[in-house]
Design an enzyme around this catalytic site. Structure first.
Site, PDB file in Angstrom:
ATOM      1  N   ASP A  21       0.852  -1.198   0.000  1.00 40.98           N
ATOM      2  CA  ASP A  21       0.000   0.000   0.000  1.00 40.98           C
ATOM      3  C   ASP A  21       0.888   1.247   0.000  1.00 40.98           C
ATOM      4  O   ASP A  21       1.795   1.368   0.820  1.00 40.98           O
ATOM      5  CB  ASP A  21      -0.896  -0.022   1.242  1.00 40.98           C
ATOM      6  CG  ASP A  21      -1.694   1.262   1.421  1.00 40.98           C
ATOM      7  OD1 ASP A  21      -1.968   1.929   0.403  1.00 40.98           O
ATOM      8  OD2 ASP A  21      -2.036   1.595   2.571  1.00 40.98           O
ATOM      9  N   ASP A  25      -4.300   3.767   2.781  1.00 43.62           N
ATOM     10  CA  ASP A  25      -5.701   3.391   2.941  1.00 43.62           C
ATOM     11  C   ASP A  25      -5.866   1.920   3.323  1.00 43.62           C
ATOM     12  O   ASP A  25      -6.984   1.420   3.439  1.00 43.62           O
ATOM     13  CB  ASP A  25      -6.506   3.710   1.680  1.00 43.62           C
ATOM     14  CG  ASP A  25      -6.089   2.878   0.472  1.00 43.62           C
ATOM     15  OD1 ASP A  25      -5.110   2.096   0.576  1.00 43.62           O
ATOM     16  OD2 ASP A  25      -6.730   3.006  -0.587  1.00 43.62           O
ATOM     17  N   ASP A  29      -1.797  -1.252  -3.835  1.00 44.48           N
ATOM     18  CA  ASP A  29      -2.117  -0.480  -5.038  1.00 44.48           C
ATOM     19  C   ASP A  29      -0.969  -0.542  -6.041  1.00 44.48           C
ATOM     20  O   ASP A  29       0.081  -1.123  -5.791  1.00 44.48           O
ATOM     21  CB  ASP A  29      -2.462   0.962  -4.682  1.00 44.48           C
ATOM     22  CG  ASP A  29      -1.438   1.614  -3.766  1.00 44.48           C
ATOM     23  OD1 ASP A  29      -0.233   1.441  -4.013  1.00 44.48           O
ATOM     24  OD2 ASP A  29      -1.847   2.286  -2.799  1.00 44.48           O
ATOM     25  N   ASP A  98      -5.094 -11.034 -15.284  1.00 46.21           N
ATOM     26  CA  ASP A  98      -6.118 -12.012 -14.917  1.00 46.21           C
ATOM     27  C   ASP A  98      -7.401 -11.644 -15.645  1.00 46.21           C
ATOM     28  O   ASP A  98      -7.955 -10.558 -15.451  1.00 46.21           O
ATOM     29  CB  ASP A  98      -6.338 -11.977 -13.404  1.00 46.21           C
ATOM     30  CG  ASP A  98      -6.881 -13.285 -12.861  1.00 46.21           C
ATOM     31  OD1 ASP A  98      -7.640 -13.952 -13.584  1.00 46.21           O
ATOM     32  OD2 ASP A  98      -6.553 -13.631 -11.716  1.00 46.21           O
ATOM     33  N   ASP A 200      -9.442 -17.000 -15.933  1.00 40.68           N
ATOM     34  CA  ASP A 200     -10.181 -17.504 -14.788  1.00 40.68           C
ATOM     35  C   ASP A 200     -11.296 -18.456 -15.221  1.00 40.68           C
ATOM     36  O   ASP A 200     -12.065 -18.148 -16.135  1.00 40.68           O
ATOM     37  CB  ASP A 200     -10.777 -16.311 -14.020  1.00 40.68           C
ATOM     38  CG  ASP A 200     -11.437 -16.701 -12.733  1.00 40.68           C
ATOM     39  OD1 ASP A 200     -10.734 -17.146 -11.821  1.00 40.68           O
ATOM     40  OD2 ASP A 200     -12.679 -16.574 -12.647  1.00 40.68           O
ATOM     41  N   GLU A 255      -7.150 -21.419 -16.000  1.00 42.25           N
ATOM     42  CA  GLU A 255      -7.575 -22.071 -14.758  1.00 42.25           C
ATOM     43  C   GLU A 255      -8.674 -23.069 -15.107  1.00 42.25           C
ATOM     44  O   GLU A 255      -9.720 -22.695 -15.636  1.00 42.25           O
ATOM     45  CB  GLU A 255      -8.119 -21.057 -13.750  1.00 42.25           C
ATOM     46  CG  GLU A 255      -8.523 -21.723 -12.441  1.00 42.25           C
ATOM     47  CD  GLU A 255      -9.434 -20.868 -11.578  1.00 42.25           C
ATOM     48  OE1 GLU A 255      -9.385 -21.019 -10.341  1.00 42.25           O
ATOM     49  OE2 GLU A 255     -10.198 -20.049 -12.123  1.00 42.25           O
ATOM     50  N   HIS A 329      -4.294 -17.631  -4.549  1.00 42.22           N
ATOM     51  CA  HIS A 329      -5.219 -16.775  -3.799  1.00 42.22           C
ATOM     52  C   HIS A 329      -6.521 -17.483  -3.443  1.00 42.22           C
ATOM     53  O   HIS A 329      -7.305 -16.960  -2.643  1.00 42.22           O
ATOM     54  CB  HIS A 329      -5.530 -15.514  -4.606  1.00 42.22           C
ATOM     55  CG  HIS A 329      -6.326 -15.793  -5.838  1.00 42.22           C
ATOM     56  ND1 HIS A 329      -5.759 -16.300  -6.996  1.00 42.22           N
ATOM     57  CD2 HIS A 329      -7.648 -15.665  -6.106  1.00 42.22           C
ATOM     58  CE1 HIS A 329      -6.682 -16.459  -7.907  1.00 42.22           C
ATOM     59  NE2 HIS A 329      -7.849 -16.084  -7.407  1.00 42.22           N
ATOM     60  N   ASP A 330      -6.774 -18.660  -4.004  1.00 43.40           N
ATOM     61  CA  ASP A 330      -8.008 -19.398  -3.744  1.00 43.40           C
ATOM     62  C   ASP A 330      -7.812 -20.578  -2.795  1.00 43.40           C
ATOM     63  O   ASP A 330      -8.759 -21.317  -2.550  1.00 43.40           O
ATOM     64  CB  ASP A 330      -8.601 -19.925  -5.049  1.00 43.40           C
ATOM     65  CG  ASP A 330      -9.399 -18.866  -5.788  1.00 43.40           C
ATOM     66  OD1 ASP A 330      -9.855 -17.907  -5.135  1.00 43.40           O
ATOM     67  OD2 ASP A 330      -9.564 -18.991  -7.016  1.00 43.40           O
TER      68      ASP A 330
END
Length: 570
Positions: A21, A25, A29, A98, A200, A255, A329-330
């Protein structure tokens, strides 16, 4: 013409929201990512897979897209994205985006228009069906969230399909106008200079248009096999390739799930002109129960060997290709699933790295994996979790079905995707150097010890071990292209195999247990491999420099030996 650089690559997944970051916030980013561009050169990876950065309501953290051709404001601007691409390319690092093709957000202008009238041009961009005779949904499918896969639209009097959240309506790829629009989106990003796509849920975009009921009665009666590897999937992929991909020097990583070796060969053999590779999900799901992915099951080395043999022998040898991973990430962190989060955290993290980098296939690293990051122990109550699947599972199982709350929460604590999404641990300062503000997910409490700064200073760290593996992969083609053969196939602690080509042969011995494991080479293999040189291992200190007929591995120890082939010029 198909290139092979993507077979030789090591791909690093940046989950942007949790990477770095720059503005306080609490959300990662683009400027934060740009500031860490040199990190990828230091590690040695050559390709970045960037999680979705498109405009999104964030129901599913960016996988619900409202505008495919604009940047989400909390991540930055298109100008910053272009700067990122430029900074990566200056360092000879590729960028793949992605691409979510199965569905959009319900706030996408196409769906807003589709809902407005049955006669809208965009109506057929999505999948609509009238109610069944009893007034209910068109069939009995459930979404991946455990809810009905159809939502009723009062204004038009029809149901629309969504395999995920009701706010993620499925696209109708049977419509040629929709396909043409998606080709334009792909072309938009490729013309900006990206190096390819991670695609995806790609094998879900063609469905059996009869939409029959499923005979499944379990939690996820999600229409399989009617929603996977559908009747027109290869037609759609070849069309993408012919009209878009073949015009650029790029690669595509799809994927997929619920695929067998024949499916993978059809998707990836070069002469079929479909995908460069698919991602091998089976190994990462070994610890899931078939009837409920949230339930854990005992997995053994026999399971792992069976999965790896399929990919290595039945896919790799006939000419297919795939990306290798044990977490992304899954999935929860791979050390938690396949290793030891406690005493042997570092050793098991290195062991799993050996597995991924010495097998045939393109290794995918999830950010933080190279530090040995683990599941977050502080995610306890349902309120602590962010991801929609955890909340949906809790609501279905506890509130609707009356299952014991603690039982369901224990499953969520073990399996939640949030574990893979906690902030990157850069140093031992506040919030691990990820943000000056309040992080969107809590930082793992071990960040004082497990962080990049500390590991840069420790030559025996997980980070430096990853650097070594990535360098070796560039130096030894056998790691990429060599043949694979299993060894010690009945051993209940050790996963052993060889990789070999005309120049050299590697013997890999991996102890997947927290106890010592004795090994002994079969007679024929011993004659060939005795005296092979020790190449590397995951424990510090001196190791016997030659391979013997037998030996003992320490808990989670991995050893790699190398011998040169006869008649080799090396």
């Amino acid at each position: 013409m198909y290139q092979t650089y993507w077979k030789e690559s090591v791909i690093y997944e940046v989950y942007l929201r949790s990477f770095k970051d720059s503005d306080g916030d609490g959300i990662g980013d683009l400027n934060g990512l740009i500031s860490k561009a040199d990190y990828f050169s230091e590690l040695g990876v050559d390709t970045i897979w960037l999680s979705p950065v498109y405009v999104s309501p964030n129901v599913d953290n960016g996988y619900d897209i409202k505008d495919y051709c604009a940047i989400q404001h909390e991540y930055g601007t298109m100008e910053q994205w272009e700067q990122l691409l430029d900074e990566l390319h200056k360092r000879n690092i590729r960028l793949i985006m992605d691409l979510v093709l199965n569905h959009t957000s319900d706030e996408h202008p196409w769906f807003v228009e589709a809902k407005s009238s049955r006669y809208s041009r965009y109506r057929d961009f999505y999948i609509w069906r009238p109610a069944a005779a009893d007034g209910g949904p068109p069939n009995n499918w459930t979404s991946y969230l455990g809810k009905p896969a159809w939502t009723y639209d009062e204004e038009s009097g029809e149901y629309y399909l969504h395999l995920y959240n009701a706010k993620q309506p499925d696209l109708n790829w049977d419509n040629p106008e929709l396909r043409a629009e998606m080709h334009k989106i792909m072309t938009f990003w490729l013309n900006k200079g990206i190096d390819g796509f991670r695609m995806d849920a790609i094998n879900s975009i063609s469905r059996d248009q009869r939409f029959p009921d499923t005979d499944k009665t379990k939690l996820q009666a999600n229409g399989e096999p009617y929603t996977k590897n559908g009747p027109r999937i290869h037609e759609f992929l070849r069309e993408m390739n012919d009209k878009v991909f073949s015009r650029y020097e790029i690669f595509t990583a799809g994927e997929t799930s619920k695929v067998n070796e024949d499916d993978v060969l059809m998707y990836t053999k070069p002469e079929r002109r479909e995908l460069s590779m698919v991602l091998s999900a089976e190994a990462s799901k070994l610890a899931d129960c078939e009837e409920d992915q949230w339930q854990s099951k005992e997995w053994g080395l026999d399971d792992l060997r069976e999965v790896m043999k399929m990919w290595q022998k039945d896919v790799g040898e006939p000419g297919g290709w795939f990306g290798l991973y044990l977490s992304n990430h899954d999935q929860p962190r791979m050390v938690a699933t396949f290793g030891d989060q406690g005493q042997y955290r570092a050793e098991s993290a290195k062991l799993l790295a050996i597995l991924l980098h010495t097998l045939k296939g393109t290794p995918f690293i999830l950010q933080g994996e190279e530090l040995g990051m683990t599941n977050h122990p502080g995610l306890i109550r349902i309120e602590d979790f962010n991801e929609q699947q955890a909340h949906s599972y809790y609501n279905v199982m506890v509130k609707e079905r009356g299952e014991p709350e603690e039982l369901i929460m224990e499953r969520i604590r073990q399996k939640s995707r949030d574990h893979a999404r906690t902030p990157m641990q850069w140093d031992d300062s506040t919030n691990a150097g990820f943000t000056d503000g309040q992080p969107w997910l809590p930082v793992h409490p071990d960040y004082k010890e497990v962080n990049l700064k500390a590991q840069l200073e420790d030559p025996d760290s997980v980070f430096h071990f990853y650097k070594k593996l990535i360098r070796l992969r560039k130096e030894h083609p056998v790691m990429v292209y060599g043949d694979f053969d299993l060894m010690l196939e009945d051993h209940q602690q050790i996963f052993a195999y060889t990789r070999h080509d005309e120049a050299e042969e590697w013997l890999v011995l991996l102890n997947f247990s927290n106890e010592e494991a004795h090994w002994k080479l079969p007679e024929l293999e011993a004659e060939r491999l005795m005296g092979a040189d020790f190449l590397f291992g995951n424990y510090p200190g001196e190791i016997e420099p030659k391979c013997h007929r037998q030996g003992t591995l320490r808990p989670y120890e991995g050893l790699v030996y190398r011998r040169y082939q006869e008649n080799s010029t090396d």
